[in-house]
Design a protein around this motif. Structure first.
Motif, PDB file in Angstrom:
ATOM      1  N   ALA A 318     -30.753 -13.697  23.830  1.00 26.35           N
ATOM      2  CA  ALA A 318     -29.093 -13.202  23.734  1.00 26.35           C
ATOM      3  C   ALA A 318     -28.667 -12.243  22.480  1.00 26.35           C
ATOM      4  CB  ALA A 318     -28.081 -14.505  23.688  1.00 26.35           C
ATOM      5  N   ASP A 319     -29.585 -12.593  21.669  1.00 28.21           N
ATOM      6  CA  ASP A 319     -29.342 -12.083  20.474  1.00 28.21           C
ATOM      7  C   ASP A 319     -29.232 -10.485  20.588  1.00 28.21           C
ATOM      8  OD1 ASP A 319     -28.417 -14.098  18.861  1.00 28.21           O
ATOM      9  OD2 ASP A 319     -30.441 -14.681  17.919  1.00 28.21           O
ATOM     10  N   CYS A 320     -30.385 -10.206  21.433  1.00 28.62           N
ATOM     11  CA  CYS A 320     -31.076  -8.384  20.868  1.00 28.62           C
ATOM     12  C   CYS A 320     -30.098  -7.741  21.812  1.00 28.62           C
ATOM     13  CB  CYS A 320     -32.081  -9.116  22.053  1.00 28.62           C
ATOM     14  SG  CYS A 320     -32.735  -6.780  22.454  1.00 28.62           S
ATOM     15  N   LEU A 321     -29.273  -8.728  23.607  1.00 32.90           N
ATOM     16  CA  LEU A 321     -28.436  -8.198  23.793  1.00 32.90           C
ATOM     17  C   LEU A 321     -27.292  -7.741  23.003  1.00 32.90           C
ATOM     18  CD1 LEU A 321     -28.963  -9.923  26.828  1.00 32.90           C
ATOM     19  CD2 LEU A 321     -29.284  -6.811  26.572  1.00 32.90           C
ATOM     20  N   LYS A 322     -27.042  -9.051  22.533  1.00 33.75           N
ATOM     21  CA  LYS A 322     -25.768  -8.824  21.389  1.00 33.75           C
ATOM     22  C   LYS A 322     -25.910  -7.755  20.204  1.00 33.75           C
ATOM     23  CE  LYS A 322     -23.221 -12.432  20.763  1.00 33.75           C
ATOM     24  NZ  LYS A 322     -22.600 -13.763  20.890  1.00 33.75           N
ATOM     25  N   SER A 323     -26.680  -7.249  20.179  1.00 34.61           N
ATOM     26  CA  SER A 323     -27.308  -6.379  19.194  1.00 34.61           C
ATOM     27  C   SER A 323     -26.736  -4.790  19.539  1.00 34.61           C
ATOM     28  CB  SER A 323     -28.475  -6.097  18.109  1.00 34.61           C
ATOM     29  OG  SER A 323     -29.944  -5.463  19.019  1.00 34.61           O
ATOM     30  N   THR A 324     -27.047  -4.609  20.866  1.00 32.37           N
ATOM     31  CA  THR A 324     -26.903  -3.373  21.448  1.00 32.37           C
ATOM     32  C   THR A 324     -25.910  -2.754  21.592  1.00 32.37           C
ATOM     33  OG1 THR A 324     -26.560  -4.254  23.758  1.00 32.37           O
ATOM     34  CG2 THR A 324     -28.984  -3.534  23.152  1.00 32.37           C
ATOM     35  N   GLY A 325     -25.001  -3.615  21.661  1.00 32.92           N
ATOM     36  CA  GLY A 325     -23.250  -3.661  21.311  1.00 32.92           C
ATOM     37  C   GLY A 325     -23.211  -3.118  23.107  1.00 32.92           C
ATOM     38  N   ALA A 326     -23.970  -3.363  24.131  1.00 28.05           N
ATOM     39  CA  ALA A 326     -23.321  -2.781  25.319  1.00 28.05           C
ATOM     40  C   ALA A 326     -22.606  -4.215  25.934  1.00 28.05           C
ATOM     41  CB  ALA A 326     -25.054  -2.529  25.921  1.00 28.05           C
ATOM     42  N   GLN A 327     -22.251  -3.411  27.140  1.00 31.25           N
ATOM     43  CA  GLN A 327     -21.793  -4.187  28.105  1.00 31.25           C
ATOM     44  C   GLN A 327     -22.785  -5.104  29.211  1.00 31.25           C
ATOM     45  OE1 GLN A 327     -19.078  -2.596  31.661  1.00 31.25           O
ATOM     46  NE2 GLN A 327     -17.749  -4.276  31.011  1.00 31.25           N
ATOM     47  N   VAL A 328     -22.552  -6.190  29.082  1.00 32.42           N
ATOM     48  CA  VAL A 328     -23.704  -6.930  30.281  1.00 32.42           C
ATOM     49  C   VAL A 328     -22.792  -8.447  31.103  1.00 32.42           C
ATOM     50  CG1 VAL A 328     -25.059  -8.396  29.414  1.00 32.42           C
ATOM     51  CG2 VAL A 328     -24.545  -7.066  27.437  1.00 32.42           C
ATOM     52  N   PHE A 329     -23.731  -8.095  32.401  1.00 34.42           N
ATOM     53  CA  PHE A 329     -22.627  -9.356  32.773  1.00 34.42           C
ATOM     54  C   PHE A 329     -23.928  -9.894  33.416  1.00 34.42           C
ATOM     55  CE2 PHE A 329     -20.319  -5.248  33.537  1.00 34.42           C
ATOM     56  CZ  PHE A 329     -19.171  -5.674  33.871  1.00 34.42           C
ATOM     57  N   VAL A 330     -23.739 -11.578  32.808  1.00 33.47           N
ATOM     58  CA  VAL A 330     -25.059 -12.423  32.698  1.00 33.47           C
ATOM     59  C   VAL A 330     -23.964 -13.249  34.000  1.00 33.47           C
ATOM     60  CG1 VAL A 330     -25.175 -14.116  32.143  1.00 33.47           C
ATOM     61  CG2 VAL A 330     -24.912 -12.012  30.684  1.00 33.47           C
ATOM     62  N   SER A 331     -24.811 -14.005  35.137  1.00 35.81           N
ATOM     63  CA  SER A 331     -24.632 -14.717  35.739  1.00 35.81           C
ATOM     64  C   SER A 331     -25.813 -16.353  35.263  1.00 35.81           C
ATOM     65  CB  SER A 331     -24.880 -14.573  37.627  1.00 35.81           C
ATOM     66  OG  SER A 331     -26.330 -14.410  37.797  1.00 35.81           O
ATOM     67  N   SER A 332     -24.566 -17.576  35.932  1.00 36.03           N
ATOM     68  CA  SER A 332     -25.282 -18.121  35.231  1.00 36.03           C
ATOM     69  C   SER A 332     -24.488 -19.828  36.370  1.00 36.03           C
ATOM     70  CB  SER A 332     -25.033 -18.964  33.829  1.00 36.03           C
ATOM     71  OG  SER A 332     -25.853 -19.528  33.167  1.00 36.03           O
ATOM     72  N   ILE A 333     -25.816 -20.368  36.298  1.00 36.65           N
ATOM     73  CA  ILE A 333     -24.770 -21.921  36.934  1.00 36.65           C
ATOM     74  C   ILE A 333     -23.569 -22.288  36.194  1.00 36.65           C
ATOM     75  CG2 ILE A 333     -25.420 -23.916  38.379  1.00 36.65           C
ATOM     76  CD1 ILE A 333     -28.075 -22.957  39.680  1.00 36.65           C
ATOM     77  N   THR A 334     -24.730 -22.519  35.356  1.00 33.78           N
ATOM     78  CA  THR A 334     -22.976 -23.839  33.877  1.00 33.78           C
ATOM     79  C   THR A 334     -22.901 -22.803  32.998  1.00 33.78           C
ATOM     80  OG1 THR A 334     -25.127 -24.639  32.881  1.00 33.78           O
ATOM     81  CG2 THR A 334     -24.544 -25.510  34.977  1.00 33.78           C
ATOM     82  N   GLN A 335     -21.995 -23.707  32.105  1.00 30.10           N
ATOM     83  CA  GLN A 335     -21.113 -22.499  31.390  1.00 30.10           C
ATOM     84  C   GLN A 335     -22.190 -22.983  30.189  1.00 30.10           C
ATOM     85  OE1 GLN A 335     -17.193 -22.292  31.510  1.00 30.10           O
ATOM     86  NE2 GLN A 335     -17.219 -20.787  29.968  1.00 30.10           N
ATOM     87  N   ASN A 336     -23.336 -23.902  29.699  1.00 27.41           N
ATOM     88  CA  ASN A 336     -23.233 -24.746  29.118  1.00 27.41           C
ATOM     89  C   ASN A 336     -24.813 -23.526  28.548  1.00 27.41           C
ATOM     90  OD1 ASN A 336     -25.039 -25.789  30.352  1.00 27.41           O
ATOM     91  ND2 ASN A 336     -24.572 -28.196  30.343  1.00 27.41           N
ATOM     92  N   GLN A 337     -25.045 -23.125  29.884  1.00 30.17           N
ATOM     93  CA  GLN A 337     -26.174 -22.029  29.904  1.00 30.17           C
ATOM     94  C   GLN A 337     -26.157 -20.965  28.501  1.00 30.17           C
ATOM     95  OE1 GLN A 337     -27.156 -21.982  33.648  1.00 30.17           O
ATOM     96  NE2 GLN A 337     -29.201 -23.576  33.167  1.00 30.17           N
ATOM     97  N   ILE A 338     -24.252 -20.883  28.782  1.00 30.93           N
ATOM     98  CA  ILE A 338     -24.379 -19.155  28.359  1.00 30.93           C
ATOM     99  C   ILE A 338     -23.315 -19.561  26.895  1.00 30.93           C
ATOM    100  CG2 ILE A 338     -24.158 -18.124  29.915  1.00 30.93           C
ATOM    101  CD1 ILE A 338     -21.125 -18.666  29.385  1.00 30.93           C
ATOM    102  N   ALA A 339     -23.346 -20.993  26.613  1.00 28.93           N
ATOM    103  CA  ALA A 339     -22.709 -20.954  25.651  1.00 28.93           C
ATOM    104  C   ALA A 339     -22.672 -19.906  24.506  1.00 28.93           C
ATOM    105  CB  ALA A 339     -22.791 -22.977  24.906  1.00 28.93           C
ATOM    106  N   ASP A 340     -24.257 -19.935  23.974  1.00 27.65           N
ATOM    107  CA  ASP A 340     -24.810 -19.042  22.551  1.00 27.65           C
ATOM    108  C   ASP A 340     -23.951 -17.824  22.645  1.00 27.65           C
ATOM    109  OD1 ASP A 340     -26.310 -21.714  21.916  1.00 27.65           O
ATOM    110  OD2 ASP A 340     -28.114 -20.959  23.521  1.00 27.65           O
ATOM    111  N   MET A 341     -24.251 -17.526  23.907  1.00 24.39           N
ATOM    112  CA  MET A 341     -23.746 -16.167  24.014  1.00 24.39           C
ATOM    113  C   MET A 341     -22.671 -15.698  23.635  1.00 24.39           C
ATOM    114  SD  MET A 341     -25.808 -14.964  27.627  1.00 24.39           S
ATOM    115  CE  MET A 341     -26.976 -14.023  26.976  1.00 24.39           C
TER     116      MET A 341
END
Ligand SMILES: Nc1ncnc2c1ncn2[C@@H]1O[C@H](COP(=O)(O)OP(=O)(O)O)[C@@H](O)[C@H]1O
Ligand SMILES: [Mg+2]
Length: 359
Positions: A318-341
């Protein structure tokens, strides 16, 4: 360039969807079978003209429907948006529209919408044969060398003709005329690929080490025939072998990106989670390198983000993707798995039974 808006119609279980997107993270949250991967697949189809799940258009078009549509708006600057779209019919015909003009080529779509896909079946980049690694190299060469696309197409047509000719030719003289152009194309293609890997290598090895500090990773380009010999000599010297095989054995069609960790082939050393992280590192490195070389920003599609990754590794990615400044689409079953991002700029979409609603 990020997508500011996405319209999908009659695509898998998505009847109709029209959403405004974040230029940063876009999260697709929903249960199994709700349509999360289908959204990513639709964006992928917009950039590649085909799905990553099926080569059959009929599988992707919604049951009982005759055609699918995917449209998007690419944000070039605050003032300017480029509309792009693709429409596929059950009979296989495809219509591409860019900036309001129809009859455009899929290669042009690919050029304006560079994508990197990371999905659970994507391990074959590391564990399967060289085909997907060639595709990996060629993605980069396509975006950095304008002549590559036509040369590669011409090479493939000539190679096919040569293979047909091998079956009937009585002597090498009958083939040699065709080999002249084939050899020039092969040398060019190989030169571009080698140059690209050379540029990418440092960045990729660096990110791989950041993601998997416990391993020393080496990437090496293999061009598809031996280092010392010109391709035209390979063709003439191996004529009899090629003829008995019925196809041209050596050449750019055999090129590979050989990857080793601590000197050992990768699949013998890495766990599944580590393999996934390595695939992510290679894809992000390629995206970052594209931006450095061309100023173009690619869009990342990450399916089933959490699968195979523990929370520490999720955070690293997540940190690495954030540092690119790019647009990102992320799929996940639950919201808590992506909470950090999730941050202020991010947008969450709830996906259920093929409907996609902002949360
Ligand atoms: N051509 C089609 N027409 C209608 N529905 C489809 C078609 N192809 C697949 N589906 C359904 O679409 C749903 C979407 O699946 P998918 O996008 O893989 O969900 P998720 O990634 O959320 O688990 C599945 O339930 C599947 O049965
Ligand atoms: Mg899925």
């Amino acid at each position: 360039m990020p997508l500011s808006r996405l319209i999908v119609k009659q695509f898998r279980n998505i009847k109709a969807c029209d959403i405004d997107l974040s230029p940063g993270f876009n999260f697709l949250i929903g249960p199994n079978g709700s349509g999360k991967t289908s959204v990513l697949e639709a964006i992928y189809l917009l950039g590649h003209g085909r799905s990553f799940r099926s080569s059959l258009t009929g599988r992707v078009i919604q049951n009982e429907c005759e055609q699918l549509f995917v449209h998007g708006r690419l944000l070039h600057s605050d003032q300017f948006e480029l509309p792009i779209g693709i429409n596929k019919q059950r009979d296989g015909s495809t219509e591409v529209k860019i900036g309001g003009e129809s009859g455009q080529k899929i290669a042009k779509l690919a050029n304006v919408l560079p994508l990197q896909l990371i999905h659970p079946e994507g391990f074959d980049l590391l564990t399967a044969g060289p085909k997907s690694r060639r595709a990996y190299i060629d993605w980069g060469v396509f975006h950095s060398e304008p002549a590559f696309y036509d040369s590669w197409g011409r090479y493939k047509r000539l190679a096919k003709q040569r293979n047909a000719l091998l079956k009937s030719a009585k002597s090498y003289r009958e083939v040699s005329f065709w080999d002249q152009e084939l050899a020039i194309l092969a040398e060019n293609i190989s030169h571009w690929r080698a140059q690209y890997v050379n540029h990418l290598k440092m960045a990729a090895e660096h990110i791989c080490r950041e993601f998997l500090p416990e391993f020393d990773i080496q990437l090496k380009y293999y061009r598809g025939w031996d280092k010392e010999t010109d391709y035209k000599d390979v063709l003439s010297q191996n004529f009899e072998r090629d003829q008995s095989l019925g196809y041209t054995f050596s050449g750019p069609n055999k090129a590979d990106l050989r990857i080793k960790v601590n000197g050992t082939p990768i699949e013998d050393v890495l766990s599944r989670g580590q393999l996934k992280l390595m695939v992510c590192a290679l894809r992000v490195a390629q995206g970052q390198h594209l931006t450095e070389m061309t100023g173009k920003q690619c869009i990342y599609l990450i399916d089933d983000f959490a699968s195979e990754l523990d929370s520490q590794r999720r955070q690293r990615l997540a940190d690495c993707l954030k540092s690119t400044g790019a647009q990102v689409f992320v799929s996940s079953i639950t919201q808590n798995q992506i909470a950090d991002m999730h941050d202020d700029q991010g947008k969450v979409f709830h996906v259920e039974h093929g409907t996609i609603e902002p949360v």
